[in-house]
Design an enzyme around this catalytic site. Structure first.
Site, PDB file in Angstrom:
ATOM      1  N   ASN A  34       3.040   3.501  14.792  1.00  0.00           N
ATOM      2  CA  ASN A  34       4.201   3.911  13.995  1.00  0.00           C
ATOM      3  C   ASN A  34       4.500   5.401  14.128  1.00  0.00           C
ATOM      4  O   ASN A  34       5.658   5.805  14.184  1.00  0.00           O
ATOM      5  CB  ASN A  34       3.992   3.538  12.518  1.00  0.00           C
ATOM      6  CG  ASN A  34       4.461   2.115  12.240  1.00  0.00           C
ATOM      7  OD1 ASN A  34       4.888   1.403  13.144  1.00  0.00           O
ATOM      8  ND2 ASN A  34       4.370   1.689  10.994  1.00  0.00           N
TER       9      ASN A  34
ATOM     10  N   CYS B  94       8.036   2.306   6.177  1.00  0.00           N
ATOM     11  CA  CYS B  94       6.811   2.390   6.984  1.00  0.00           C
ATOM     12  C   CYS B  94       6.629   3.734   7.681  1.00  0.00           C
ATOM     13  O   CYS B  94       5.653   4.438   7.434  1.00  0.00           O
ATOM     14  CB  CYS B  94       6.806   1.278   8.014  1.00  0.00           C
ATOM     15  SG  CYS B  94       7.023  -0.340   7.264  1.00  0.00           S
TER      16      CYS B  94
ATOM     17  N   THR C 266       0.875  -1.176   0.000  1.00  0.00           N
ATOM     18  CA  THR C 266       0.000   0.000   0.000  1.00  0.00           C
ATOM     19  C   THR C 266       0.916   1.231   0.000  1.00  0.00           C
ATOM     20  O   THR C 266       1.063   1.905   1.012  1.00  0.00           O
ATOM     21  CB  THR C 266      -0.921   0.006   1.242  1.00  0.00           C
ATOM     22  OG1 THR C 266      -0.137  -0.273   2.420  1.00  0.00           O
ATOM     23  CG2 THR C 266      -2.011  -1.034   1.136  1.00  0.00           C
TER      24      THR C 266
ATOM     25  N   LYS D 110      -2.468   0.745  14.237  1.00  0.00           N
ATOM     26  CA  LYS D 110      -1.235   0.597  13.458  1.00  0.00           C
ATOM     27  C   LYS D 110      -0.576   1.965  13.201  1.00  0.00           C
ATOM     28  O   LYS D 110       0.621   2.159  13.417  1.00  0.00           O
ATOM     29  CB  LYS D 110      -1.568  -0.099  12.138  1.00  0.00           C
ATOM     30  CG  LYS D 110      -0.468  -0.113  11.123  1.00  0.00           C
ATOM     31  CD  LYS D 110       0.630  -1.066  11.502  1.00  0.00           C
ATOM     32  CE  LYS D 110       1.819  -0.879  10.580  1.00  0.00           C
ATOM     33  NZ  LYS D 110       2.752  -1.946  10.621  1.00  0.00           N
TER      34      LYS D 110
ATOM     35  N   LEU E 277       5.934  -5.956  12.633  1.00  0.00           N
ATOM     36  CA  LEU E 277       7.225  -6.587  12.366  1.00  0.00           C
ATOM     37  C   LEU E 277       8.260  -5.545  12.001  1.00  0.00           C
ATOM     38  O   LEU E 277       8.023  -4.725  11.106  1.00  0.00           O
ATOM     39  CB  LEU E 277       7.102  -7.571  11.196  1.00  0.00           C
ATOM     40  CG  LEU E 277       5.970  -8.609  11.267  1.00  0.00           C
ATOM     41  CD1 LEU E 277       5.888  -9.383   9.948  1.00  0.00           C
ATOM     42  CD2 LEU E 277       6.200  -9.559  12.438  1.00  0.00           C
TER      43      LEU E 277
END
Ligand code: UGA
Length: 454
Positions: free
Chosen positions: A232, A284, A107, A228, A174
């Site tokens: 982050n 990320c 994505t 999520k 991860l």
């Protein structure tokens, strides 16, 4: 569905009775897909990993990984041999008879900073015809808040009314470089879904393989999607804080590492992610921060803290470049050796690497940069037109006016500094990851500059 907070105390307990694996399809053999597919197979499930790139499938079938991730190749090989893991190029056939279909496709960011859901929507759309009641779709790709609703609409338009094909969000946490460890020893598992039975299936997937109790957060899709991004962006904020603190420590003569250690012993703060460096990067944190800011903007909310974190991250790269400039006097015409190109150690990933950002700054002021990295594929690194890529740290140091350590590869601690002193034009070292010993460097008459360890 129960709210997340009601379920906070619940845990996935290892199963003790007879174990029953289920049939799983993992769509996408990227970093997350490979770890999840091999990990679920190791748990005892029967897994087909569907991937459209024929070259990648051919490699994986032979147990070869197309990128570097510690222990993953071994894990894939073991599960190929056990027969519980297979790779396929036929997506539609791969989902036949599978209870859970985990989607891990990329994505990536759009130019606007928002998220490109094209690949994900295409997969869901193309699977629609084949999906049968009783199957569930589990989204592991990092997706903006509201994505499960969008995907449900796609399914509804394609003949699956209501929640007949339930969508569950199961974000991954991860870290590249320790993804296999993180998979088997998660700190928490987040499962977002509207249908209790579907959530139970995903719980079972993990329960089968967990060797110790793990906290599980069961919540709705939107909350799982939010968790999520919140995680982050908080990590980026934490690193941003310590980076700015390191700059201040340099000015006021304080060792930031001592400060970080003392701060980290407070369990409310925690010591992880308090290592200063040239900024956070990777595939990320940068993209998730932009998506989150964009999402807030679209709701008329300005995420002031995150905007500042983004800006401070760019400035951190300026700051590291300025340290090099200070040592050599003038960057124009200087020769700079760089050790470390990847966005952190233990990965071959160059995406949004702060090392590359620093190199670009040096080159824009007329420096000639020669760089070495132990893992970045030379082919990929050569695409960085800014630097000449060499295959040994000593070649990077050869003739350099300054050597800059930009990624914390442990092997840099074991270099032969006498040899490096012998080949450099001027003995200057900027250690932007604080991995070297000042004492050793000073023994060989280097001028050694670290980050925040004044
Ligand atoms: C990050 C998260 O840590 C994972 O939990 C998440 O699953 C993953 O993103 C994702 O969304 O897929 P990753 O991108 O592999 O994992 O990298 P991190 O270990 O978070 O490091 C990110 C950047 O921060 C790197 O450039 C690293 O060098 C930097 N960093 C990290 C520091 O500068 N200091 C620190 O103390 C920690």
């Amino acid at each position: 569905m129960a709210s997340g907070t009601e379920q906070l105390a619940s845990e996935v307990q290892p199963l003790s009775g007879p174990l029953a694996g289920i049939n799983i399809c993992v769509v996408g053999a990227g970093f997350v897909g490979c770890v999840a597919a091999a990990g679920f197979a190791k748990f005892g499930h029967k897994v087909v990993c569907a991937e459209k790139d024929p070259e990648r499938v051919a490699q994986l079938r032979e147990g070869r990984l197309p990128f570097y991730e510690r222990s993953l190749e071994e894990l894939i090989k073991v599960n190929l041999e056990s027969g519980r893991l297979t790779f396929s190029m036929d997506l539609e056939r791969s989902i036949e008879g599978q209870k859970a279909i985990f989607i891990t496709v990329g994505t990536p960011p759009l130019e606007t900073g928002r998220t490109d859901l094209g690949a994900l929507e295409e997969v869901v759309g193309s699977l629609s015809e084949k999906l049968k009641p009783g199957q569930i779709l589990v989204i592991k790709s990092t997706v903006p808040v509201g994505t499960a609703d969008r995907l449900t609409q796609i399914l509804n338009r394609n003949g699956h009314p209501g929640n007949s094909i339930p969508i569950v969000n199961n974000p991954e946490f991860l870290r590249e470089g320790s993804a296999v460890y993180d998979f088997f020893y998660p700190q928490r598992i987040v499962i977002g879904g509207e249908l209790a039975e579907a959530v139970e299936v995903v719980k079972h997937v993990y329960r089968l393989g967990m060797t110790r109790p793990v906290p599980i957060i069961v919540t709705n899709n939107r909350t799982a999607e939010m968790i999520k991004y919140a995680s982050n962006t908080f990590l980026a904020t934490k690193i941003g804080f310590i980076n700015e603190l390191a700059v201040l420590c340099d000015k006021v003569g304080v060792n930031v590492l001592e400060v970080a250690r003392a701060m980290g012993l407070d369990t409310r703060i925690g010591y992880e992610f308090l290592n200063p460096g040239p900024g956070w990067g990777g595939s990320c944190l940068p993209k998730d921060l932009k998506e989150f800011i964009g999402l807030a903007d679209s709701h008329g909310i300005s995420m002031q803290i995150l905007r500042a974190v983004d800006e401070a991250n760019r400035k951190q790269q300026d700051y590291v470049a300025s340290k090099v400039r200070q040592l050599v006097g003038k960057l124009e015409g200087s020769r700079i050796g760089v050790l470390g190109l990847t966005f952190k150690a233990d990965t071959s990933d160059l995406r949004d690497s702060p090392a590359v950002g620093v190199i670009q700054r040096l080159v824009s002021e007329g420096a000639h940069v020669t760089a070495y990295d132990p893992a970045a594929s030379i082919k990929e690194a050569r695409l960085l037109t800014e630097a000449q890529i060499v295959s040994s740290p000593y070649d990077a140091a050869d003739g350099a006016d300054c050597l800059a350590i930009l990624t914390e590869w442990p092997e840099f601690q074991l270099l032969d500094w006498r040899r490096i002193a012998g080949v450099m034009s001027q003995k200057n070292v900027v250690d932007a990851r604080n991995v070297l010993s000042a004492e050793v460097l000073e023994r060989y008459d280097f001028t050694y500059v670290s980050l925040g360890q004044a």
